[in-house]
Enzyme design. Sequence first.
Site, mmCIF file in Angstrom:
data_model
loop_
_atom_site.group_PDB
_atom_site.id
_atom_site.type_symbol
_atom_site.label_atom_id
_atom_site.label_comp_id
_atom_site.label_asym_id
_atom_site.label_seq_id
_atom_site.Cartn_x
_atom_site.Cartn_y
_atom_site.Cartn_z
ATOM 1 N N ARG A 96 -5.428 2.528 0.700
ATOM 2 C CA ARG A 96 -6.635 1.762 1.050
ATOM 3 C C ARG A 96 -6.292 0.682 2.076
ATOM 4 N NH1 ARG A 96 -8.607 -0.099 -4.659
ATOM 5 N NH2 ARG A 96 -10.091 -1.284 -3.399
ATOM 6 N N CYS A 127 -7.952 -8.815 -1.259
ATOM 7 C CA CYS A 127 -8.020 -7.433 -1.761
ATOM 8 C C CYS A 127 -9.332 -6.847 -1.263
ATOM 9 C CB CYS A 127 -7.899 -7.396 -3.284
ATOM 10 S SG CYS A 127 -9.122 -8.391 -4.166
ATOM 11 N N ARG A 128 -10.082 -6.181 -2.097
ATOM 12 C CA ARG A 128 -11.394 -5.658 -1.705
ATOM 13 C C ARG A 128 -12.507 -6.653 -2.040
ATOM 14 N NH1 ARG A 128 -14.101 -0.736 -3.457
ATOM 15 N NH2 ARG A 128 -16.197 -1.306 -4.115
ATOM 16 N N LYS A 129 -12.456 -7.242 -3.244
ATOM 17 C CA LYS A 129 -13.542 -8.133 -3.650
ATOM 18 C C LYS A 129 -13.052 -9.368 -4.392
ATOM 19 C CE LYS A 129 -14.540 -4.934 -7.477
ATOM 20 N NZ LYS A 129 -15.566 -4.061 -8.084
ATOM 21 N N VAL A 131 -10.690 -9.631 -6.722
ATOM 22 C CA VAL A 131 -10.311 -9.424 -8.126
ATOM 23 C C VAL A 131 -8.812 -9.215 -8.261
ATOM 24 C CG1 VAL A 131 -10.572 -7.940 -10.152
ATOM 25 C CG2 VAL A 131 -12.585 -8.633 -8.858
ATOM 26 N N THR A 132 -8.296 -8.090 -7.707
ATOM 27 C CA THR A 132 -6.853 -7.853 -7.870
ATOM 28 C C THR A 132 -6.013 -8.840 -7.057
ATOM 29 O OG1 THR A 132 -6.763 -6.119 -6.169
ATOM 30 C CG2 THR A 132 -7.198 -5.427 -8.446
ATOM 31 N N SER A 179 -12.800 -11.431 0.599
ATOM 32 C CA SER A 179 -11.831 -10.358 0.823
ATOM 33 C C SER A 179 -12.360 -9.286 1.791
ATOM 34 C CB SER A 179 -11.380 -9.773 -0.520
ATOM 35 O OG SER A 179 -10.459 -10.649 -1.152
#
Length: 297
Positions: free
Chosen positions: A187, A248-250, A252-253, A275
């Site tokens: 990703r 990250c994407r949103k 979270v991670t 993110s």
Amino acid sequence: MVHQVLYRALVSTKWLAESIRSGSLGPNLRVLDASWYSPGTRQARKEYQERHVPGASFFDIEECRDTASPYEMMLPSEAHFGDYVGKLGISNDTHVVVYDGDDLGSFYAPRVWWMFRVFGHRTVSVLNGGFRNWLKEGHPVTSEPSRPEPAVFKATLDRSLLKTYEQVLENLQSKRFQLVDSRAQGRYLGTEPEPDIVGLDSGHIRGSVNMPFMNFLTKDGFEKSPEELRAIFQDKKVDLSQPLIATCRKGVTACHIALAAYLCGKPDVAVYDGSWSEWFRRAPPETRVSQGKSGKA
């Protein structure tokens, strides 16, 4: 690096089980189930209702976010957060322990850990090993709903732990912060799609380093030791003595990076809340890097 006495970011399943057994749950100790799963897979609230750690309340991240934002999982306002956690019986004096039921051992719990910290609360811990290991070790569970007495929580946003789009954009020039992306390599590179979303190509912010968050966890779902975590940062040439932004994407991670760094003695990692979800939609094309079909995200 900031040298200070850090609150324990992890508590063991054994410690929590003994705390519950000794009757320590109450205004001074609250437990939260912060599970969340992709739509169409597992149902977090239903699973909580069927079985959870005794005394745990369900922390619904869908309810405790900025629902007006076009981007995913953005932080709520101070008032919204304070009101939400106050209804869960949490005051500014409460030790909060967060877990989730993900098969990895931990997925959303570090996000909620970071949310408490960004809103000025330091006495918050993640249950090491998560619900997966709580069950595996045979600790008690219940379907009984938790009904804590409401409390007053005063949220105060700590802007040092939060970065905005504008700040990350400026950082591309100033390079004051190292930028680390916690998503899986495919990703990050743009060779694999972003799951569960339409219209968001994969790829990464120019200049960011890839450190997949799964690498911080053992195969059994526990956080790796500080020595192992330091070696992962060193391997990626990320200097823990220097400022760091996690993405990250949103958002979270990315909090797994903040947690891992915290366990290495670095409590000041900032998270870019918008993110990739925000960056892809707002940033200049030349700042978006992808090895996908188009070459640019």
